[in-house]
Design a protein around this motif. Structure first.
Motif, PDB file in Angstrom:
ATOM      1  N   GLN A  48       0.825  -1.206   0.000  1.00 38.53           N
ATOM      2  CA  GLN A  48       0.000   0.000   0.000  1.00 38.53           C
ATOM      3  C   GLN A  48       0.860   1.257   0.000  1.00 38.53           C
ATOM      4  O   GLN A  48       0.556   2.226  -0.711  1.00 38.53           O
ATOM      5  CB  GLN A  48      -0.939   0.000   1.220  1.00 38.53           C
ATOM      6  CG  GLN A  48      -2.009  -1.061   1.172  1.00 38.53           C
ATOM      7  CD  GLN A  48      -1.540  -2.427   1.684  1.00 38.53           C
ATOM      8  OE1 GLN A  48      -0.367  -2.636   2.008  1.00 38.53           O
ATOM      9  NE2 GLN A  48      -2.463  -3.380   1.740  1.00 38.53           N
ATOM     10  N   THR A  49       1.941   1.241   0.757  1.00 35.31           N
ATOM     11  CA  THR A  49       2.845   2.388   0.791  1.00 35.31           C
ATOM     12  C   THR A  49       3.507   2.580  -0.565  1.00 35.31           C
ATOM     13  O   THR A  49       3.576   3.699  -1.083  1.00 35.31           O
ATOM     14  CB  THR A  49       3.931   2.194   1.868  1.00 35.31           C
ATOM     15  OG1 THR A  49       3.298   2.064   3.136  1.00 35.31           O
ATOM     16  CG2 THR A  49       4.901   3.351   1.900  1.00 35.31           C
ATOM     17  N   LEU A  50       3.963   1.486  -1.168  1.00 41.17           N
ATOM     18  CA  LEU A  50       4.634   1.583  -2.466  1.00 41.17           C
ATOM     19  C   LEU A  50       3.697   2.098  -3.546  1.00 41.17           C
ATOM     20  O   LEU A  50       4.088   2.885  -4.402  1.00 41.17           O
ATOM     21  CB  LEU A  50       5.209   0.220  -2.858  1.00 41.17           C
ATOM     22  CG  LEU A  50       6.334  -0.314  -1.980  1.00 41.17           C
ATOM     23  CD1 LEU A  50       6.710  -1.726  -2.396  1.00 41.17           C
ATOM     24  CD2 LEU A  50       7.542   0.600  -2.016  1.00 41.17           C
ATOM     25  N   GLN A  51       2.441   1.668  -3.510  1.00 39.96           N
ATOM     26  CA  GLN A  51       1.490   2.065  -4.548  1.00 39.96           C
ATOM     27  C   GLN A  51       1.111   3.537  -4.476  1.00 39.96           C
ATOM     28  O   GLN A  51       0.607   4.090  -5.441  1.00 39.96           O
ATOM     29  CB  GLN A  51       0.224   1.211  -4.476  1.00 39.96           C
ATOM     30  CG  GLN A  51       0.427  -0.183  -5.022  1.00 39.96           C
ATOM     31  CD  GLN A  51      -0.853  -0.993  -5.008  1.00 39.96           C
ATOM     32  OE1 GLN A  51      -1.639  -0.929  -4.080  1.00 39.96           O
ATOM     33  NE2 GLN A  51      -1.051  -1.763  -6.056  1.00 39.96           N
ATOM     34  N   LYS A  52       1.361   4.180  -3.351  1.00 44.31           N
ATOM     35  CA  LYS A  52       1.046   5.604  -3.215  1.00 44.31           C
ATOM     36  C   LYS A  52       2.005   6.476  -4.023  1.00 44.31           C
ATOM     37  O   LYS A  52       1.700   7.628  -4.308  1.00 44.31           O
ATOM     38  CB  LYS A  52       1.085   6.023  -1.749  1.00 44.31           C
ATOM     39  CG  LYS A  52      -0.061   5.484  -0.941  1.00 44.31           C
ATOM     40  CD  LYS A  52       0.036   5.939   0.499  1.00 44.31           C
ATOM     41  CE  LYS A  52      -1.051   5.301   1.328  1.00 44.31           C
ATOM     42  NZ  LYS A  52      -0.929   5.657   2.748  1.00 44.31           N
ATOM     43  N   TYR A  53       3.159   5.944  -4.356  1.00 43.51           N
ATOM     44  CA  TYR A  53       4.167   6.706  -5.091  1.00 43.51           C
ATOM     45  C   TYR A  53       4.022   6.419  -6.583  1.00 43.51           C
ATOM     46  O   TYR A  53       4.202   5.287  -7.038  1.00 43.51           O
ATOM     47  CB  TYR A  53       5.572   6.357  -4.600  1.00 43.51           C
ATOM     48  CG  TYR A  53       5.798   6.784  -3.167  1.00 43.51           C
ATOM     49  CD1 TYR A  53       6.230   8.068  -2.864  1.00 43.51           C
ATOM     50  CD2 TYR A  53       5.556   5.899  -2.115  1.00 43.51           C
ATOM     51  CE1 TYR A  53       6.428   8.462  -1.549  1.00 43.51           C
ATOM     52  CE2 TYR A  53       5.742   6.290  -0.800  1.00 43.51           C
ATOM     53  CZ  TYR A  53       6.181   7.571  -0.522  1.00 43.51           C
ATOM     54  OH  TYR A  53       6.368   7.966   0.767  1.00 43.51           O
TER      55      TYR A  53
END
Length: 137
Positions: A48-53
């Protein structure tokens, strides 16, 4: 709590995706594991954190594209070690080039939006081209 990534972290993760081995299936879980092992980001950022970028998501999607799968199927022929290394490097550079072209297109689209908004709100070219102010030390 979600981990915040620095610009350098994002660049390293995107670079990791550029050189993802074509014979390994790419999943978010494997990417998170690779980030923890190779980039030593502990704890590893979540999917989820990676997909925000946007840069990471775009690089991931680019790496998953069907055209990359076609390249994988062409690598099954027997090659001398030196040619295999060269082929792997060329394939990684082609993936990186495709990602950079996509990023460039997205930046150009963003620039057009900014250009339109600057015109719409009466910001002059002279104002837009003003140099950045220097820090006083």
């Amino acid at each position: 709590m979600a981990q915040h990534l620095t610009d350098k972290d994002i660049e390293n993760i995107v670079e990791l995706l550029d050189y993802w081995p074509l014979d390994q299936k790419l999943t978010w879980e494997r990417l998170c594991q690779a980030i923890e092992l190779q980039l030593e980001l502990v704890p590893a950022p979540t999917r989820q954190t990676l997909q925000k970028y946007v840069r990471i998501k775009t690089a991931y999607d680019q790496c998953k594209k069907p055209q990359v799968s076609k390249v994988k199927s062409n690598t099954t022929q027997k090659l001398p070690a030196s040619l295999k290394i060269a082929q792997t490097k060329i394939e990684a550079l082609e993936v990186k080039n495709a990602r950079l072209e996509k990023e460039n297109a997205l930046l150009l689209e963003q620039f057009v939006v900014w250009q339109y908004n600057a015109y719409k709100y009466g910001v002059s070219i002279d104002k837009l081209n003003e140099p950045l102010s220097k820090k006083n030390s």
